[in-house]
Design a protein around this motif. Structure first.
Motif, PDB file in Angstrom:
ATOM      1  N   PRO A  16      10.466  24.073  -3.844  1.00 43.04           N
ATOM      2  CA  PRO A  16      11.229  23.465  -2.748  1.00 43.04           C
ATOM      3  C   PRO A  16      10.854  22.005  -2.497  1.00 43.04           C
ATOM      4  N   VAL A  17      11.847  21.256  -2.060  1.00 45.45           N
ATOM      5  CA  VAL A  17      11.658  19.858  -1.685  1.00 45.45           C
ATOM      6  C   VAL A  17      11.316  19.817  -0.204  1.00 45.45           C
ATOM      7  N   TYR A  18      10.259  19.082   0.130  1.00 46.51           N
ATOM      8  CA  TYR A  18       9.818  19.025   1.518  1.00 46.51           C
ATOM      9  C   TYR A  18       9.969  17.654   2.153  1.00 46.51           C
ATOM     10  N   SER A  19      10.313  16.652   1.363  1.00 42.34           N
ATOM     11  CA  SER A  19      10.468  15.323   1.936  1.00 42.34           C
ATOM     12  C   SER A  19      11.443  14.508   1.092  1.00 42.34           C
ATOM     13  N   ILE A  20      12.279  13.722   1.777  1.00 39.34           N
ATOM     14  CA  ILE A  20      13.180  12.797   1.099  1.00 39.34           C
ATOM     15  C   ILE A  20      13.184  11.481   1.868  1.00 39.34           C
ATOM     16  N   ALA A  21      13.493  10.400   1.159  1.00 38.67           N
ATOM     17  CA  ALA A  21      13.604   9.083   1.790  1.00 38.67           C
ATOM     18  C   ALA A  21      14.502   8.209   0.935  1.00 38.67           C
ATOM     19  N   PHE A  22      15.343   7.421   1.595  1.00 36.24           N
ATOM     20  CA  PHE A  22      16.175   6.450   0.902  1.00 36.24           C
ATOM     21  C   PHE A  22      15.459   5.116   0.827  1.00 36.24           C
ATOM     22  N   SER A  23      15.723   4.370  -0.244  1.00 32.06           N
ATOM     23  CA  SER A  23      15.214   3.004  -0.362  1.00 32.06           C
ATOM     24  C   SER A  23      15.922   2.141   0.670  1.00 32.06           C
ATOM     25  N   PRO A  24      15.351   0.980   1.007  1.00 28.70           N
ATOM     26  CA  PRO A  24      15.988   0.111   2.006  1.00 28.70           C
ATOM     27  C   PRO A  24      17.429  -0.275   1.652  1.00 28.70           C
ATOM     28  N   ASP A  25      17.743  -0.408   0.362  1.00 33.85           N
ATOM     29  CA  ASP A  25      19.117  -0.765  -0.014  1.00 33.85           C
ATOM     30  C   ASP A  25      20.043   0.449  -0.068  1.00 33.85           C
ATOM     31  N   THR A  28      18.674   4.304  -3.856  1.00 32.90           N
ATOM     32  CA  THR A  28      17.719   5.199  -4.500  1.00 32.90           C
ATOM     33  C   THR A  28      17.203   6.199  -3.474  1.00 32.90           C
ATOM     34  N   LEU A  29      17.137   7.448  -3.889  1.00 33.90           N
ATOM     35  CA  LEU A  29      16.600   8.509  -3.055  1.00 33.90           C
ATOM     36  C   LEU A  29      15.323   9.013  -3.713  1.00 33.90           C
ATOM     37  N   ALA A  30      14.252   9.123  -2.947  1.00 36.39           N
ATOM     38  CA  ALA A  30      12.999   9.697  -3.439  1.00 36.39           C
ATOM     39  C   ALA A  30      12.868  11.086  -2.834  1.00 36.39           C
ATOM     40  N   SER A  31      12.490  12.064  -3.659  1.00 31.17           N
ATOM     41  CA  SER A  31      12.262  13.421  -3.162  1.00 31.17           C
ATOM     42  C   SER A  31      10.882  13.881  -3.612  1.00 31.17           C
ATOM     43  N   ALA A  32      10.176  14.562  -2.702  1.00 25.05           N
ATOM     44  CA  ALA A  32       8.836  15.075  -2.991  1.00 25.05           C
ATOM     45  C   ALA A  32       8.865  16.586  -2.849  1.00 25.05           C
ATOM     46  N   SER A  33       8.236  17.260  -3.793  1.00 28.35           N
ATOM     47  CA  SER A  33       8.295  18.712  -3.851  1.00 28.35           C
ATOM     48  C   SER A  33       6.900  19.322  -3.833  1.00 28.35           C
ATOM     49  N   ILE A  38       7.306  13.794  -7.617  1.00 27.28           N
ATOM     50  CA  ILE A  38       8.206  12.924  -6.861  1.00 27.28           C
ATOM     51  C   ILE A  38       9.287  12.485  -7.835  1.00 27.28           C
ATOM     52  N   LYS A  39      10.511  12.623  -7.421  1.00 27.47           N
ATOM     53  CA  LYS A  39      11.646  12.218  -8.260  1.00 27.47           C
ATOM     54  C   LYS A  39      12.380  11.073  -7.578  1.00 27.47           C
ATOM     55  N   LEU A  40      12.849  10.132  -8.388  1.00 23.59           N
ATOM     56  CA  LEU A  40      13.682   9.043  -7.899  1.00 23.59           C
ATOM     57  C   LEU A  40      15.090   9.263  -8.421  1.00 23.59           C
ATOM     58  N   TRP A  41      16.040   9.270  -7.517  1.00 23.01           N
ATOM     59  CA  TRP A  41      17.437   9.507  -7.857  1.00 23.01           C
ATOM     60  C   TRP A  41      18.217   8.217  -7.600  1.00 23.01           C
ATOM     61  N   ILE A  42      18.835   7.700  -8.628  1.00 19.54           N
ATOM     62  CA  ILE A  42      19.623   6.476  -8.518  1.00 19.54           C
ATOM     63  C   ILE A  42      21.070   6.875  -8.248  1.00 19.54           C
ATOM     64  N   TRP A  43      21.610   6.417  -7.113  1.00 16.62           N
ATOM     65  CA  TRP A  43      22.978   6.750  -6.735  1.00 16.62           C
ATOM     66  C   TRP A  43      23.959   5.863  -7.481  1.00 16.62           C
ATOM     67  N   ASP A  44      25.039   6.435  -7.918  1.00 13.84           N
ATOM     68  CA  ASP A  44      26.143   5.675  -8.494  1.00 13.84           C
ATOM     69  C   ASP A  44      27.016   5.241  -7.320  1.00 13.84           C
ATOM     70  N   PHE A  45      26.795   4.032  -6.845  1.00 15.24           N
ATOM     71  CA  PHE A  45      27.446   3.554  -5.631  1.00 15.24           C
ATOM     72  C   PHE A  45      28.964   3.585  -5.741  1.00 15.24           C
ATOM     73  N   ASP A  46      29.498   3.262  -6.907  1.00 12.90           N
ATOM     74  CA  ASP A  46      30.949   3.273  -7.081  1.00 12.90           C
ATOM     75  C   ASP A  46      31.524   4.682  -6.879  1.00 12.90           C
ATOM     76  N   LYS A  47      30.837   5.700  -7.427  1.00 15.66           N
ATOM     77  CA  LYS A  47      31.311   7.072  -7.247  1.00 15.66           C
ATOM     78  C   LYS A  47      31.202   7.488  -5.790  1.00 15.66           C
ATOM     79  N   LEU A  48      30.115   7.095  -5.122  1.00 12.68           N
ATOM     80  CA  LEU A  48      29.964   7.435  -3.711  1.00 12.68           C
ATOM     81  C   LEU A  48      31.047   6.779  -2.873  1.00 12.68           C
TER      82      LEU A  48
END
Length: 68
Positions: A16-25, A28-33, A38-48
């Motif tokens: 399970p993931v217990y913590s998430i945080a977005f980068s200031p911009d 990027t989403l960081a998740s800690a399990s 710790i995983k870094l997820w790069i968002w595809d801004f155009d798709k969002l």
């Protein structure tokens, strides 16, 4: 938020993931399990943006009062 349906599923942690945080911009989403990763997820801004615009269009189409 209204539908409470996920818009994306991020897979990668084994526990399970217990913590998430977005980068200031917000791109990027960081998740800690509990699997000690710790995983870094790069968002595809155009798709969002496309998803958001489509959601707004659909919302307005179905929730606009007849008086508009």
């Amino acid at each position: 938020l209204q539908t409470q349906k996920p818009i994306a599923t991020l897979t990668g942690h084994r526990n399970p993931v217990y913590s998430i945080a977005f980068s200031p911009d917000g791109l990027t989403l960081a998740s800690a399990s509990s699997d000690k990763t710790i995983k870094l997820w790069i968002w595809d801004f155009d798709k969002l943006m496309a998803f958001g615009c489509n959601w707004i269009r659909d919302y307005l189409r179905t929730n606009t009062p007849d008086s508009f």
